[in-house]
Design an enzyme around this catalytic site. Structure first.
Site, PDB file in Angstrom:
ATOM      1  N   ARG A 101       0.856  -1.191   0.000  1.00 43.43           N
ATOM      2  CA  ARG A 101       0.000   0.000   0.000  1.00 43.43           C
ATOM      3  C   ARG A 101       0.894   1.243   0.000  1.00 43.43           C
ATOM      4  O   ARG A 101       1.896   1.290   0.712  1.00 43.43           O
ATOM      5  CB  ARG A 101      -0.911   0.037   1.241  1.00 43.43           C
TER       6      ARG A 101
ATOM      7  N   GLU B  58      -4.910   6.931  -4.946  1.00 39.12           N
ATOM      8  CA  GLU B  58      -5.124   6.236  -6.226  1.00 39.12           C
ATOM      9  C   GLU B  58      -6.442   6.681  -6.845  1.00 39.12           C
ATOM     10  O   GLU B  58      -7.445   6.721  -6.129  1.00 39.12           O
ATOM     11  CB  GLU B  58      -5.100   4.715  -6.000  1.00 39.12           C
TER      12      GLU B  58
ATOM     13  N   HIS C 149      -1.385  -0.364  -9.770  1.00 41.35           N
ATOM     14  CA  HIS C 149      -2.057  -1.264  -8.805  1.00 41.35           C
ATOM     15  C   HIS C 149      -2.769  -2.403  -9.554  1.00 41.35           C
ATOM     16  O   HIS C 149      -3.932  -2.700  -9.286  1.00 41.35           O
ATOM     17  CB  HIS C 149      -3.055  -0.487  -7.928  1.00 41.35           C
TER      18      HIS C 149
HETATM   19  P1  NAD Z   1      -1.109 -11.562   4.936  1.00 41.54           P
HETATM   20  O1  NAD Z   1      -2.076 -11.100   5.960  1.00 41.54           O
HETATM   21  O2  NAD Z   1      -1.040 -13.007   4.595  1.00 41.54           O
HETATM   22  O3  NAD Z   1       0.382 -11.117   5.343  1.00 41.54           O
HETATM   23  C1  NAD Z   1       0.692  -9.870   5.879  1.00 41.54           C
HETATM   24  C2  NAD Z   1       1.872 -10.081   6.818  1.00 41.54           C
HETATM   25  O4  NAD Z   1       2.302  -8.778   7.251  1.00 41.54           O
HETATM   26  C3  NAD Z   1       1.490 -10.885   8.083  1.00 41.54           C
HETATM   27  O5  NAD Z   1       2.392 -11.971   8.243  1.00 41.54           O
HETATM   28  C4  NAD Z   1       1.619  -9.871   9.205  1.00 41.54           C
HETATM   29  O6  NAD Z   1       2.089 -10.447  10.411  1.00 41.54           O
HETATM   30  C5  NAD Z   1       2.652  -8.903   8.625  1.00 41.54           C
HETATM   31  N1  NAD Z   1       2.663  -7.613   9.301  1.00 41.54           N
HETATM   32  C6  NAD Z   1       1.644  -6.991   9.953  1.00 41.54           C
HETATM   33  N2  NAD Z   1       2.082  -5.847  10.500  1.00 41.54           N
HETATM   34  C7  NAD Z   1       3.408  -5.754  10.195  1.00 41.54           C
HETATM   35  C8  NAD Z   1       4.396  -4.803  10.496  1.00 41.54           C
HETATM   36  N3  NAD Z   1       4.142  -3.736  11.268  1.00 41.54           N
HETATM   37  N4  NAD Z   1       5.636  -4.991  10.015  1.00 41.54           N
HETATM   38  C9  NAD Z   1       5.936  -6.092   9.251  1.00 41.54           C
HETATM   39  N5  NAD Z   1       5.023  -7.058   8.964  1.00 41.54           N
HETATM   40  C10 NAD Z   1       3.761  -6.866   9.416  1.00 41.54           C
HETATM   41  O7  NAD Z   1      -1.429 -10.691   3.631  1.00 41.54           O
HETATM   42  P2  NAD Z   1      -0.943 -10.936   2.138  1.00 41.54           P
HETATM   43  O8  NAD Z   1      -1.988 -11.668   1.410  1.00 41.54           O
HETATM   44  O9  NAD Z   1       0.447 -11.457   2.129  1.00 41.54           O
HETATM   45  O10 NAD Z   1      -0.989  -9.428   1.610  1.00 41.54           O
HETATM   46  C11 NAD Z   1      -0.136  -8.439   2.198  1.00 41.54           C
HETATM   47  C12 NAD Z   1      -0.593  -7.054   1.790  1.00 41.54           C
HETATM   48  O11 NAD Z   1      -0.337  -6.897   0.402  1.00 41.54           O
HETATM   49  C13 NAD Z   1      -2.101  -6.809   1.935  1.00 41.54           C
HETATM   50  O12 NAD Z   1      -2.433  -6.331   3.227  1.00 41.54           O
HETATM   51  C14 NAD Z   1      -2.398  -5.788   0.878  1.00 41.54           C
HETATM   52  O13 NAD Z   1      -2.339  -4.478   1.400  1.00 41.54           O
HETATM   53  C15 NAD Z   1      -1.265  -5.963  -0.114  1.00 41.54           C
HETATM   54  N6  NAD Z   1      -1.754  -6.498  -1.384  1.00 41.54           N
HETATM   55  C16 NAD Z   1      -1.524  -5.758  -2.506  1.00 41.54           C
HETATM   56  C17 NAD Z   1      -1.972  -6.231  -3.723  1.00 41.54           C
HETATM   57  C18 NAD Z   1      -1.721  -5.456  -4.980  1.00 41.54           C
HETATM   58  O14 NAD Z   1      -2.515  -5.559  -5.892  1.00 41.54           O
HETATM   59  N7  NAD Z   1      -0.612  -4.741  -5.086  1.00 41.54           N
HETATM   60  C19 NAD Z   1      -2.696  -7.430  -3.782  1.00 41.54           C
HETATM   61  C20 NAD Z   1      -2.869  -8.170  -2.629  1.00 41.54           C
HETATM   62  C21 NAD Z   1      -2.409  -7.677  -1.435  1.00 41.54           C
END
Ligand code: NAD
Length: 323
Positions: free
Chosen positions: A231, A260, A279
């Site tokens: 994000r 965005e 995105h």
């Molecule tokens: P997920 O919930 O499986 O993994 C997120 C990880 O981040 C978890 O292991 C959590 O413990 C960790 N985390 C939480 N707070 C943290 C911090 N302060 N410092 C470091 N790590 C921390 O989620 P995911 O499916 O792996 O997705 C991750 C993120 O990617 C989503 O929240 C979303 O914002 C983003 N995403 C972006 C797109 C895109 O199109 N670019 C698509 C999917 C997800």
């Protein structure tokens, strides 16, 4: 019962809802004020990235389920939904693969300077091949911030494809995951100082907002690259620009922006050391089908009285005595 789609989704998700007997309507605009007016008699909703705020939820007298098409929940007011006993579900298994692939694309494109090489070649500067050296990814150190579904997949792929050394920073990781062979869990400072590539896969929360700012960028190697797949507000865009312009780091890439769509004069647009995508890393033709069908499944499950397969607010519903 009526299901509203806020932003367009793949038709296969809509078909699933119709076959389950629901009336499917499209919001006339994703603007929260418009949605707040149109949501009043809706039972279930599928949300993509547009804001789904407290005002909308308060107006939604019949709403029982909010399905997030994708993963990130920073645009949905989870507290307000939970207070009102509304399930929030998402599609956690739908997009990790596609985002991980796009991360590898950025790692390779930065290392091989694809943007600069393409431009020089088509502008008759073939001599560029001797002017700027590119680099191998093999054996380099990859620092992963947020070791969840996407972070873990990126680790596996980069280890397998390029024998990269993997560092991870994740304060909330399940201890069982720490046993993952070949991954070293470190502090954020260690990760930034040692990595050749840093990639962000954490959710946007109050802890991660501006997690990467000037001091963090200054602590990276001048030869290092940073990639934001999560994000926009997790890094300070102005600080990233300064780091690129002043040579604190070698390059960057992002799929996400603090606003965005970004403003037409966004400062990243003039900087050729950063690669940009709109995105869309999770919008492959396969992934949009998985997300639409996963979100539709979540809506159908809740509206037919089943326990949802991918709940995200179970604890909050319990906290408010709704479960
Ligand atoms: P997920 O919930 O499986 O993994 C997120 C990880 O981040 C978890 O292991 C959590 O413990 C960790 N985390 C939480 N707070 C943290 C911090 N302060 N410092 C470091 N790590 C921390 O989620 P995911 O499916 O792996 O997705 C991750 C993120 O990617 C989503 O929240 C979303 O914002 C983003 N995403 C972006 C797109 C895109 O199109 N670019 C698509 C999917 C997800």
């Amino acid at each position: 019962m009526k299901v509203m789609i806020i932003q367009p989704i793949h038709e296969s998700g809509i078909k699933m809802l119709e076959q389950a007997g629901f009336e499917v309507v499209q919001a006339s605009d994703p603007d929260p004020e418009v949605v707040a007016q149109e949501i009043v008699d809706v039972d279930g909703v599928i949300v993509r990235t547009s804001p789904f705020n407290a005002q909308i939820i308060q107006n939604a007298q019949r709403l029982k389920v909010i399905a997030r098409h994708g993963v990130g929940l920073d645009n949905v007011d989870l507290e307000e939904a939970s207070k009102r006993g509304i399930w929030v579900v998402n599609t956690p298994n739908a997009n990790a693969l596609s985002v991980a692939e796009a991360t590898l694309m950025f790692i390779l494109a930065l290392a091989k300077k694809v943007k600069q090489m393409d431009s020089a070649t088509r502008n008759n500067h073939f001599e560029v091949r001797d002017l700027f050296s590119t680099m191998d990814v093999h054996g380099k150190t990859l620092g992963i911030i947020g070791f969840g579904r996407i972070g873990r997949l990126v680790a596996r792929k980069c280890e397998a494809a390029f024998s990269m050394r993997i560092l991870a920073y994740d304060p909330y990781i399940d201890p069982s995951q720490k046993q993952q062979v070949g991954v070293k869990f470190v502090t954020l400072d260690e990760l930034l100082a040692e990595s050749d590539f840093v990639t962000i896969h954490a959710p946007l929360t109050s802890q991660t907002r501006n997690l990467i700012d000037e001091p963090q960028l200054k602590s990276m190697k001048p030869s290092a690259f940073i990639i934001n797949m999560a994000r926009g507000p997790i890094w300070n865009e102005q600080a990233v620009l300064k780091a690129l312009e002043e040579g604190w780091i070698a390059g960057a890439a992002t799929d996400v922006f603090s606003e965005e769509p970004p403003a037409p004069d966004h400062p990243f647009f003039k900087c050729d050391k950063i690669l940009l995508t709109p995105h869309n890393s999770a919008l492959t033709k396969e992934c949009v089908v998985r997300m639409a069908q996963g979100a539709a499944q979540g809506v159908i499950e809740v509206l037919t009285g089943e326990y949802p397969t991918w709940p995200v607010n179970t604890e909050l519903l319990k906290k408010y005595g709704k479960l």
